[in-house]
Design an enzyme around this catalytic site. Structure first.
Site, PDB file in Angstrom:
ATOM      1  N   PHE A 195       0.827  -1.109  -0.149  1.00  0.00           N
ATOM      2  CA  PHE A 195      -0.108  -0.155   0.191  1.00  0.00           C
ATOM      3  C   PHE A 195       0.866   1.225   0.036  1.00  0.00           C
ATOM      4  O   PHE A 195       1.570   1.405   1.159  1.00  0.00           O
ATOM      5  CB  PHE A 195      -0.997  -0.029   1.250  1.00  0.00           C
ATOM      6  CG  PHE A 195      -1.925   1.404   1.143  1.00  0.00           C
ATOM      7  CD1 PHE A 195      -2.764   1.224   0.572  1.00  0.00           C
ATOM      8  CD2 PHE A 195      -1.535   2.414   1.727  1.00  0.00           C
ATOM      9  CE1 PHE A 195      -3.827   2.308   0.318  1.00  0.00           C
ATOM     10  CE2 PHE A 195      -2.424   3.584   1.809  1.00  0.00           C
ATOM     11  CZ  PHE A 195      -3.569   3.711   1.012  1.00  0.00           C
ATOM     12  N   LYS A 217       3.031  11.342   6.703  1.00  0.00           N
ATOM     13  CA  LYS A 217       2.218  11.184   8.007  1.00  0.00           C
ATOM     14  C   LYS A 217       2.824  11.774   9.318  1.00  0.00           C
ATOM     15  O   LYS A 217       2.540  13.027   9.410  1.00  0.00           O
ATOM     16  CB  LYS A 217       2.075   9.806   8.335  1.00  0.00           C
ATOM     17  CG  LYS A 217       1.198   9.107   7.195  1.00  0.00           C
ATOM     18  CD  LYS A 217       0.670   7.896   7.577  1.00  0.00           C
ATOM     19  CE  LYS A 217      -0.081   7.142   6.413  1.00  0.00           C
ATOM     20  NZ  LYS A 217      -1.202   7.852   6.081  1.00  0.00           N
ATOM     21  N   ASP A 229       9.492   2.957   1.647  1.00  0.00           N
ATOM     22  CA  ASP A 229       8.414   3.765   2.134  1.00  0.00           C
ATOM     23  C   ASP A 229       8.125   3.671   3.478  1.00  0.00           C
ATOM     24  O   ASP A 229       7.801   2.505   3.996  1.00  0.00           O
ATOM     25  CB  ASP A 229       7.152   3.335   1.256  1.00  0.00           C
ATOM     26  CG  ASP A 229       5.878   3.573   1.555  1.00  0.00           C
ATOM     27  OD1 ASP A 229       5.940   4.634   2.507  1.00  0.00           O
ATOM     28  OD2 ASP A 229       4.783   3.554   0.689  1.00  0.00           O
TER      29      ASP A 229
END
Length: 406
Positions: A146, A260, A231
């Site tokens: 994801f 984030k 990531d």
């Protein structure tokens, strides 16, 4: 706290559904206030937040140092665009490169933007530095990934909900099983410019790869002249007990993709961090973002980096994470099948004969604990790094009570 009758939970949920498409299926909780590890809904009920905005709130809600930095910047300057410089930019870039041990930072806004930037940079590096023929660059990715929701990214997703009906898809990606080093090595050829991977797959259920996998990927990439793109948007910035999840195997990627928690739970901030030999392939006009690296984002992001530079939050995550995982493992055989994760991040597989993941989340919410389900009967816990030991014990006890009642 707002007390207008129109904002009571049931009405607020119905109103949200009237004016938005059903692209989310949130729990019936409408939050009005928050501080630290706790949130309060419109009815005044408090919940322990064990999701932390999918790691966007690593430092909890309204961390005083981050809020102070945002307030101070709001009083001076919020946006210039990169057409001009501003006085917060250099500090943010310098301190983030020092944290990562790299040369350059390209600030963006969202995690998906960071991933897209990494893809573009890897392709350009491949053409200009490695000598891959034009328009033939390939990137190796993993099943269960994801990396975001842009049309390019969902094209190499293996999740039908994320991928289906959004084609045609961007070519140039090779999907291999996660955790299979031999499959990565076999997928690389002379056109391969990068391996893009999550050190821990969050949306898949906090899946940790086999020991030695990340180090092996690093060795293969180096030997085959391929970039390693990590990531760390969910796994990075203290979540796993180290600054980056890659640190657990002593791995340094060519590009860190961050987001984030970099925005401190206040503003969206992401960044691609790498050495000049890679990020330096970009020239003026070739890539950018109106809000990327804006003064407010840099002010908050700099304070986030300074919090991490002390090592306090990494230590808290490691120590409290050990306590969390020990407590969750005690539930194995009592409604829990398996527990995975690292630091203050856990994926818990509930016995599907008892509950779906969604049902477990709903019943935990009734008990004042917020978590999120994924993929059937799996739930994820990612409490903020400011959580206390007693609060963690409370969350585990509530999960145990839910399972016992089922």
């Amino acid at each position: 706290m707002r007390t207008d009758e129109s904002l009571r939970t049931a009405e607020a949920v119905r109103d949200a559904e009237r004016w938005t498409p059903r692209n989310y299926h949130p729990l019936p909780v409408v939050i009005a206030e928050a501080k630290g590890a706790w949130v309060t809904d419109v009815d005044g009920r408090r919940y322990l937040d064990c999701l932390a905005g999918y790691s966007a709130l690593n430092f909890g809600h309204r961390h005083p140092q981050l809020i102070a930095a945002a307030h101070a910047q709001l009083d001076r300057l919020t946006l210039t665009s990169r057409a001009f410089g501003h006085d917060m930019f250099a500090d943010f870039c310098r301190e983030l490169t020092e944290l990562c041990g790299k040369d350059l930072v390209l600030p963006m806004n969202t995690g998906a933007e960071a991933v897209e930037t990494g893809i573009k940079v890897a392709r350009k590096w491949g053409y200009q530095v490695k000598g891959v023929p034009a328009d033939q660059a390939s990137i190796v990715v993993a099943e269960g990934n994801f990396h975001g929701r842009t049309t390019t990214i969902v094209g190499f997703s293996t999740d039908p909900d994320a991928r289906d009906d959004f084609g045609p898809y961007t070519p140039g990606f090779r999907i291999v099983p996660y955790g299979d080093l031999a499959a990565i090595e076999a997928a690389i050829d002379d056109t391969t410019v990068a391996v893009l991977i999550e050190p821990i797959q969050g949306e898949q259920g906090v899946v940790v790869p086999p020991a030695g996998y990340l180090a092996g990927v690093r060795r293969v990439c180096t030997a085959r002249n391929v970039l390693l793109l990590a990531d760390e948007i969910q796994s990075g910035l203290g979540r796993t007990g180290e600054t980056f999840a890659c640190d657990h195997e002593g791995v340094v990627p060519d590009l860190y993709l961050l987001g984030k928690a970099l925005g401190g739970g206040i503003v969206p901030v992401s960044a691609v961090v790498g050495d000049a030999a890679v990020l330096g392939v970009l020239r003026p006009g070739q890539h950018g973002s109106t809000f990327g690296g804006n003064p407010l984002a840099c002010a908050v992001g700099t304070e986030v980096v300074r919090l991490l530079a002390t090592g306090e939050f990494q230590r808290r995550s490691a120590e409290l994470g050990a306590r969390l995982h020990a407590g969750l493992r005690d539930l194995v055989g009592h409604g829990v099948l398996t527990v995975r994760g690292r630091g203050l991040w856990a994926g818990v597989d509930i016995d599907p004969a008892l509950l779906t993941g969604r049902q477990a989340c709903e019943r935990l919410a009734e008990r004042g604990v917020l978590v999120k389900d994924t993929h059937g009967s799996t739930i994820r816990l990612a409490p903020p790094l400011v959580v206390s030991a007693a609060e963690l014990d409370h969350a585990v006890a509530q999960l145990g009570a839910v399972l016992q009642e089922s």
